[in-house]
Design an enzyme around this catalytic site. Structure first.
Site, PDB file in Angstrom:
ATOM      1  N   LYS A 123       0.839  -1.205   0.000  1.00 29.48           N
ATOM      2  CA  LYS A 123       0.000   0.000   0.000  1.00 29.48           C
ATOM      3  C   LYS A 123       0.876   1.258   0.000  1.00 29.48           C
ATOM      4  CE  LYS A 123      -3.759  -2.576   0.830  1.00 29.48           C
ATOM      5  NZ  LYS A 123      -3.167  -3.919   1.044  1.00 29.48           N
ATOM      6  N   LYS A 151      -8.400   1.585   4.346  1.00 33.65           N
ATOM      7  CA  LYS A 151      -7.905   0.212   4.307  1.00 33.65           C
ATOM      8  C   LYS A 151      -6.688   0.045   5.196  1.00 33.65           C
ATOM      9  CE  LYS A 151      -5.833   1.227  -0.229  1.00 33.65           C
ATOM     10  NZ  LYS A 151      -5.827   0.815  -1.647  1.00 33.65           N
ATOM     11  N   ARG A 160      -5.476  -5.160 -12.879  1.00 38.31           N
ATOM     12  CA  ARG A 160      -4.197  -5.731 -12.447  1.00 38.31           C
ATOM     13  C   ARG A 160      -3.270  -5.770 -13.662  1.00 38.31           C
ATOM     14  NH1 ARG A 160      -2.483  -9.183  -8.608  1.00 38.31           N
ATOM     15  NH2 ARG A 160      -3.430  -7.584  -7.256  1.00 38.31           N
ATOM     16  N   ARG A 184     -10.863  -6.375 -12.545  1.00 36.87           N
ATOM     17  CA  ARG A 184     -11.729  -7.046 -11.576  1.00 36.87           C
ATOM     18  C   ARG A 184     -12.940  -6.153 -11.322  1.00 36.87           C
ATOM     19  NH1 ARG A 184      -6.925  -8.020  -8.659  1.00 36.87           N
ATOM     20  NH2 ARG A 184      -6.663  -5.790  -8.805  1.00 36.87           N
ATOM     21  N   ARG A 230     -15.485  -3.259  -3.694  1.00 34.16           N
ATOM     22  CA  ARG A 230     -14.218  -3.929  -3.967  1.00 34.16           C
ATOM     23  C   ARG A 230     -14.322  -4.789  -5.226  1.00 34.16           C
ATOM     24  NH1 ARG A 230     -13.940  -7.131   1.470  1.00 34.16           N
ATOM     25  NH2 ARG A 230     -16.063  -7.471   0.755  1.00 34.16           N
ATOM     26  N   ASP A 246      -2.052  -2.300  -9.304  1.00 34.84           N
ATOM     27  CA  ASP A 246      -3.503  -2.141  -9.298  1.00 34.84           C
ATOM     28  C   ASP A 246      -3.828  -0.719  -9.708  1.00 34.84           C
ATOM     29  OD1 ASP A 246      -3.750  -4.729  -8.488  1.00 34.84           O
ATOM     30  OD2 ASP A 246      -4.358  -4.276  -6.432  1.00 34.84           O
ATOM     31  N   GLU A 269      -2.220   0.316  -5.675  1.00 37.19           N
ATOM     32  CA  GLU A 269      -1.381  -0.620  -4.928  1.00 37.19           C
ATOM     33  C   GLU A 269      -0.293  -1.154  -5.848  1.00 37.19           C
ATOM     34  OE1 GLU A 269      -3.263  -3.736  -2.721  1.00 37.19           O
ATOM     35  OE2 GLU A 269      -4.841  -2.426  -1.940  1.00 37.19           O
ATOM     36  N   ASN A 284       1.643  -4.698  -5.857  1.00 33.43           N
ATOM     37  CA  ASN A 284       1.698  -6.027  -5.251  1.00 33.43           C
ATOM     38  C   ASN A 284       3.046  -6.670  -5.559  1.00 33.43           C
ATOM     39  OD1 ASN A 284      -1.341  -6.728  -4.383  1.00 33.43           O
ATOM     40  ND2 ASN A 284      -1.338  -5.445  -6.224  1.00 33.43           N
TER      41      ASN A 284
END
Length: 317
Positions: free
Chosen positions: A126, A161, A211, A226, A234, A274, A282, A284
């Site tokens: 994050k 979050k 993604r 997504r 979400r 993301d 984000e 990852n």
């Protein structure tokens, strides 16, 4: 001698092989004739200064049941494995950190560890976005309820979050008139004892949380969007989102070009960005997913491309 690959991951019997990116990497190695060794974090240990591990060689079958067989077991120095993938899922807790220290010892002795253990510790998924503020929406990281209240008053609609979750866990959308805002902030911040993140809500989430996978700093040309289910904010697949493929936009490629070279320099050779709308939310780095979905949609071999790139890096070492 056959090339060897070690994969540190969650218990292999618990994965969903149709969706699991670590499984895709193991399959790609097997197709290339490599010996694949399966390890869990609890298999790692340090004897004096030497990193060791219990490991199992496995044969894999791409099917929904009985997808692996253990062929043999050995206890060996970790540096015997020229390439090690650290694919353990979060939570990113102290046990995860300790595992990176052991893997760092193997790296010092010659193994190529992906992603780089030190960078796994440095690049919180994050927080690390804020190293690239030009790519991000308005963001706040704080423990203080009054800071979040001011941020909410400014933007009116925000996402809150935790800094250490995955799969959309603990993510809240909060509006100015939400009667639960105080208890949400108290819960996430542990009454001011834990940092959490607030970001301006991005209505483009209805079009998907994309993604974007990076291999050695370069983007795969397609993203997996997504899409949140009805009544949900979400887009995470773990939270019930559905997946659609997307060709990378010009903005997506710009974000990847801003972030990718720095990740590669840090030894983060496989990452997932993301992106919602025009904004990076984000980065990852622990165990990015979506390989299998993108492969199926576009006829790709992302894991194979990754291994080819890593093999060149390994050989150069």
């Amino acid at each position: 001698m056959k090339p060897e690959l070690g994969v540190v991951m969650d218990p292999i019997g618990s994965i969903k092989p149709a969706k699991d990116s670590s499984f895709a990497m193991m399959l790609a190695a097997q197709r290339r004739g490599w010996t694949v060794w399966y390890l869990e974090v609890g298999d790692l240990y340090l004897r004096d200064e030497r990193p060791m591990a219990r490991m199992r060689s496995v044969a894999l079958d791409d099917r929904p049941a009985d997808w692996y067989r253990v062929l043999g077991e050995a206890t060996r120095p970790l540096e015997d494995l020229p390439l090690i993938l650290m694919r353990k899922d979060p939570p990113f807790d102290m046990e995860y950190v300790y595992a990176t220290y052991l893997l760092e010892q193997a790296q010092r002795r010659g193994s190529l560890v992906v992603n780089d253990p030190r960078s796994l510790r440095d690049a919180n998924e994050k927080l690390f976005t804020l190293w690239f503020p030009q790519c991000c929406p308005p963001t706040l990281v704080t423990r203080r309820a009054q800071d979040i209240s001011a941020f909410l008053a400014e933007h009116g609609d925000i996402i809150l979050k935790p800094l250490g979750g995955m799969g959309g866990e603990g993510v809240f959308r909060v509006r100015r008139d939400d009667p639960n805002v105080n208890v949400i902030v108290e819960t996430l911040s542990g009454r001011g004892t834990r940092f959490c993140m607030a970001q301006r809500f991005l209505p483009e989430i209805v079009e998907g949380d994309k993604r974007i996978l990076l291999i050695d700093g370069e983007p795969v040309p397609y993203a997996l969007a997504r899409i949140p289910k009805a009544g949900e904010t979400r887009g995470n697949l773990a939270a019930g989102g559905r997946a659609e493929g997307r060709v990378l936009s010009e903005r997506d490629r710009w974000i990847a070009a801003e972030v990718g070279p720095d990740l590669a320099r840090r030894g983060i050779l496989f990452a997932g960005l993301d992106v919602i709308g025009d904004y990076l939310t984000e980065i990852n780095v622990t165990s990015p997913t979506c390989i299998r979905e993108l492969d199926a949609l576009y006829g790709l071999d992302i894991a194979g491309d990754l291994l080819e790139r890593l093999a060149r890096r390994r050989d150069a070492r």
